[in-house]
Design an enzyme around this catalytic site. Structure first.
Site, PDB file in Angstrom:
ATOM      1  N   GLU A   5     -14.353  58.713  44.110  1.00 16.90           N
ATOM      2  CA  GLU A   5     -13.194  59.553  44.386  1.00 16.90           C
ATOM      3  C   GLU A   5     -13.634  60.801  45.127  1.00 16.90           C
ATOM      4  O   GLU A   5     -14.724  61.324  44.904  1.00 16.90           O
ATOM      5  CB  GLU A   5     -12.539  60.038  43.084  1.00 16.90           C
ATOM      6  N   PHE A  64       1.115  66.737  43.864  1.00 11.59           N
ATOM      7  CA  PHE A  64       0.717  67.567  44.997  1.00 11.59           C
ATOM      8  C   PHE A  64      -0.785  67.483  45.287  1.00 11.59           C
ATOM      9  O   PHE A  64      -1.331  68.305  46.008  1.00 11.59           O
ATOM     10  CB  PHE A  64       1.160  69.017  44.787  1.00 11.59           C
ATOM     11  N   CYS A 103     -15.591  57.684  12.999  1.00 14.67           N
ATOM     12  CA  CYS A 103     -16.691  58.261  13.787  1.00 14.67           C
ATOM     13  C   CYS A 103     -17.707  58.949  12.874  1.00 14.67           C
ATOM     14  O   CYS A 103     -18.914  58.901  13.129  1.00 14.67           O
ATOM     15  CB  CYS A 103     -16.139  59.234  14.833  1.00 14.67           C
ATOM     16  N   CYS A 144     -14.673  62.322  19.254  1.00 17.03           N
ATOM     17  CA  CYS A 144     -13.687  62.094  18.200  1.00 17.03           C
ATOM     18  C   CYS A 144     -14.361  62.339  16.856  1.00 17.03           C
ATOM     19  O   CYS A 144     -15.491  61.911  16.631  1.00 17.03           O
ATOM     20  CB  CYS A 144     -13.164  60.665  18.286  1.00 17.03           C
ATOM     21  N   ARG A 185      -4.383  61.578  28.819  1.00 20.40           N
ATOM     22  CA  ARG A 185      -5.182  60.362  28.979  1.00 20.40           C
ATOM     23  C   ARG A 185      -6.537  60.661  28.352  1.00 20.40           C
ATOM     24  O   ARG A 185      -6.744  61.773  27.853  1.00 20.40           O
ATOM     25  CB  ARG A 185      -5.310  59.987  30.459  1.00 20.40           C
ATOM     26  N   GLU A 194     -13.715  58.217  34.040  1.00 26.60           N
ATOM     27  CA  GLU A 194     -14.311  59.500  33.651  1.00 26.60           C
ATOM     28  C   GLU A 194     -14.450  59.664  32.132  1.00 26.60           C
ATOM     29  O   GLU A 194     -13.846  60.561  31.529  1.00 26.60           O
ATOM     30  CB  GLU A 194     -13.505  60.652  34.252  1.00 26.60           C
ATOM     31  N   GLU A 233       0.095  64.886  39.284  1.00 24.48           N
ATOM     32  CA  GLU A 233      -0.764  64.980  40.467  1.00 24.48           C
ATOM     33  C   GLU A 233       0.008  64.746  41.766  1.00 24.48           C
ATOM     34  O   GLU A 233      -0.562  64.357  42.776  1.00 24.48           O
ATOM     35  CB  GLU A 233      -1.950  64.026  40.307  1.00 24.48           C
ATOM     36  N   CYS A 292     -10.234  57.180  20.341  1.00 28.70           N
ATOM     37  CA  CYS A 292     -11.438  57.126  19.518  1.00 28.70           C
ATOM     38  C   CYS A 292     -12.364  56.051  20.092  1.00 28.70           C
ATOM     39  O   CYS A 292     -11.922  54.948  20.393  1.00 28.70           O
ATOM     40  CB  CYS A 292     -11.037  56.790  18.093  1.00 28.70           C
TER      41      CYS A 292
END
Ligand code: GLA
Ligand code: ZN
Length: 663
Positions: free
Chosen positions: A307, A357, A162, A157, A113, A152, A355, A117
């Site tokens: 979070e 666990f 860019c 890039c 994830r 987050e 994720e 760009c």
């Protein structure tokens, strides 16, 4: 401008029901459990793009509507997410330009994830259409109280799009190539640029040692991320001008300048994952508190704890459970420092995926009869009793400067040793300040200094334009300034100040730094201060006290007897210089004296080690991270959690917390 302004303290989690679309019974059970846990706020749809747009241009929002309706029916509010943090495979396959290019020039494959760009018009187009569709359909849904955009933000890039944007950025920053060449000192090693097209991002295959370029690139990455956020938020702001926009930020994150990024947000949100019980909880609690104070200062407003884990994470090398009491204590700590919500990742444990666990409110077992669930329900209960702190801010006399652009420069510095330890040094000062039992603001060098009595600015190597003058004015107007080794070396482009360090702070601090000795890891020197000898490490500036008075001197090596701790009385204030990186005992003694000079009183005197206090609104929080029971002397008041009258010598159990409502 809208902001975080809920009619309750938020309590909830990331809710990812797209994992359970074939299980309507689970949605029903979730709602029952949310009520049971005292949850009133869910962040929904953070990585749901594939479920929302299974093929190009075909939106499937009905499942999301059913979720929002059901949550609303149960009295649960929603931060609705935009899904841009992860893309569907069909998009990467058809439009490879949305994929990031690495610094070595290779384009990533689809996967993971946060792998897009920030410049690609194709990606921006998809995001804009998705967000407009979400806002059109759900922006006025009664459950929705804010936008959680993407997730987050991070990374960079190096694609040709860019590179072109970077060149445009440089033209706007420097105007002419001559100005750029001068600012970057390109005459050294024949690096002079003669055409804009020669400029590229730093790369392990090319230029990596031009400090001005490195800084400009880091500034560009922040600018380009901010620009992406602005584009991502534009349809939301147009269609739902009353809904606040936020994104979740990370601990001690150095890639992006959060003070710049925060300008694009209506309120700050933070993901907090302290590794409790893996080292001294006292130290871990200091680092957590530092981050909360920073988050509150980004907007000078309460923030969302977006979070945290209700039990353990799955990505630390060793993922400890929270010991009994730690969950409530750690949530109260966030609240004490300015959080208006306490949220978890995630609501229900995934059955599969990376994720599965990771701690969650509802475990694989599926019911509420777990220690974690009871811990969460206890926090839900506590938040109802503490609603009075909602929206309030602390009164703060003490600020600590942690400046990300300075961090970039210090971490890129070649000499006088590797690992100059900027962040560790800042945290050491934070701990010493926090032990004095006061609220602390964590700010950067662009923030307003005028409301404080004391500002600690450890290792402020880079002085951006105007900063030295504002610090000087702060001192002359009665403030107390604390600077340390490696202060005042370079300007915003990392060009050294000529005419003697600490450059434009020389008159303010009243010292001249002639040389600096570097110490190896584990090597120490000694410094005598107030009749006691302390150790110091990392760097020893060899200074001449000009107008400053010498308060402490080195007591070892060939510089024994030379000044190490000075104070320059200037106007109504004072500027201290600590020429090295002293140990924690020194900092305790030093700040005791500096607080006296600044006339700052502790909220609670004589704090035992590992106990933190902070005041928010009319509530005084006393929190025990010491690892054992202890006693604190609290002011008279009522414990908002238990209803007991407290005051005077008060016991605090292991991981205990008191929230004293002051009259
Ligand atoms: C981050 C992410 C979440 C999740 C958690 C796990 O904070 O934002 O999606 O991966 O970490 O701790
Ligand atoms: Zn790119």
């Amino acid at each position: 401008m809208p902001t975080l302004n809920l009619p309750f303290l938020g309590h909830g989690a990331d809710y990812n029901p797209d994992q359970w679309r074939d299980r309507p019974d689970i949605l029903e059970e979730d709602v029952r459990l949310m009520k049971l846990a005292g949850c009133n706020l869910m962040s929904v749809g953070i990585f749901s793009w594939t479920a929302l747009e299974p093929e190009e241009g075909r939106y499937d929002f009905d499942w999301l509507e059913a979720v929002l309706d059901r949550l609303h029916g149960a009295g649960v509010s929603v931060f609705l997410a935009t899904p841009s943090g992860a893309r569907p495979a069909w998009m990467s396959q058809k439009y490879p330009e949305v994929l990031r290019v690495r610094a070595d020039g290779l384009r990533n494959f689809h996967g993971e994830r946060h792998n897009h760009c920030f410049t690609s018009p194709v990606y921006r187009g998809f995001v804009g259409r998705m967000n407009a569709a979400l806002a059109g359909r759900f922006g006025h849904h009664p459950a929705v109280v804010g936008w959680h955009i993407s997730n987050e933000y991070s990374g960079e890039c190096h694609c040709e799009l860019c590179q072109a944007a970077f060149r445009d950025f440089l033209k706007a920053e420097y105007g002419t190539l001559d100005a750029l060449n001068a600012a970057w000192w390109t005459g050294f090693w024949s690096k002079t640029y003669t055409d804009w097209s020669q400029l590229r991002s730093p790369s392990p295959m090319g230029e990596g040692a031009l400090h001005g370029l490195n800084l400009a690139w880091q500034r560009f990455c922040t600018r380009q991320t901010a620009d992406f956020i602005r584009a991502e938020a534009a349809p939301l702001r147009r269609l739902t001008p009353d809904l606040p926009v936020t994104t979740n930020l990370m601990e001690l994150f150095g890639q992006l300048n959060y003070f710049e990024l925060a300008k694009e947000l209506d309120f700050a949100s933070y993901d907090s994952y302290p590794a409790w019980h893996t080292a001294s909880d006292e130290w871990i609690a200091d680092v957590a508190a530092f981050n909360y104070d920073l988050m509150r200062c980004l907007k000078q407003r309460p923030f969302a704890l977006m979070e945290s884990t209700p039990s353990q994470v799955n990505w630390q090398s060793v993922c400890k459970l929270k010991k009994p009491g730690m969950h409530l204590l750690s949530c109260m700590q966030a609240l004490a420092h300015g959080a208006d919500t306490i949220q978890y990742f995630q609501w229900r444990k995934s059955r599969g995926g990376s994720e599965k666990f990771h701690g969650a409110v509802v475990d694989h077992v599926g019911h509420e009869h777990t220690r974690t669930f009871r811990d969460v329900a206890q926090v839900g209960d506590a938040l109802k009793k503490l609603d009075g702190v909602r929206g309030t801010m602390p009164r703060v006399d003490v600020a600590l400067i942690c400046d990300t652009e300075n961090r970039w420069a210090v971490e890129d510095c070649q000499g006088p040793r590797r690992n100059l330890g900027y962040i560790p040094t800042v945290l050491e000062h934070y701990r010493a300040l926090s032990r004095r039992g006061v609220n602390i603001d964590v700010i950067d060098s662009t923030c307003d200094f005028s409301g404080y009595r004391l500002i600690a600015a450890p290792m402020l190597y880079m002085l951006r334009p105007g900063v030295a003058g504002r610090l000087d004015a702060f001192v002359r107007n009665g403030g107390v300034l604390v600077c340390t080794a490696m202060t005042g070396r370079a300007d915003r482009d990392d060009l050294c100040f000529l005419g003697g360090f600490p450059g434009p702070l020389r008159d303010t601090l009243g010292v001249w730094i002639e040389e600096v000795d570097a110490l190896a890891d584990g090597e120490t020197q000694s410094v005598a201060f107030d009749g006691v000898e302390y150790t110091c490490s990392t760097l020893c500036d060899l200074i001449h006290a000009g107008t400053a008075r010498v308060l402490g001197a080195y007591a070892s090596d060939f510089y024994a007897g030379r000044p190490c701790v000075t104070r320059n009385d200037l106007g109504d204030g004072a500027a201290y210089y600590i020429a090295t990186r002293p140990d924690a005992d020194f900092l305790d003694a030093f700040y005791r004296a500096a607080f006296e000079r600044a006339g700052i009183a502790s909220l609670v005197g004589g704090l035992p080690r590992g106990v933190q206090v902070t005041r928010r609104g009319d509530a005084l929080f006393a929190m025990n991270f010491s690892g054992g029971p202890c006693t604190v002397t609290l002011p008279e008041g009522v414990d908002a959690l238990t209803g007991e009258r407290v005051g005077g010598e008060t016991p605090l159990g292991l991981y205990g917390v008191r929230v004293v409502r002051l009259p």
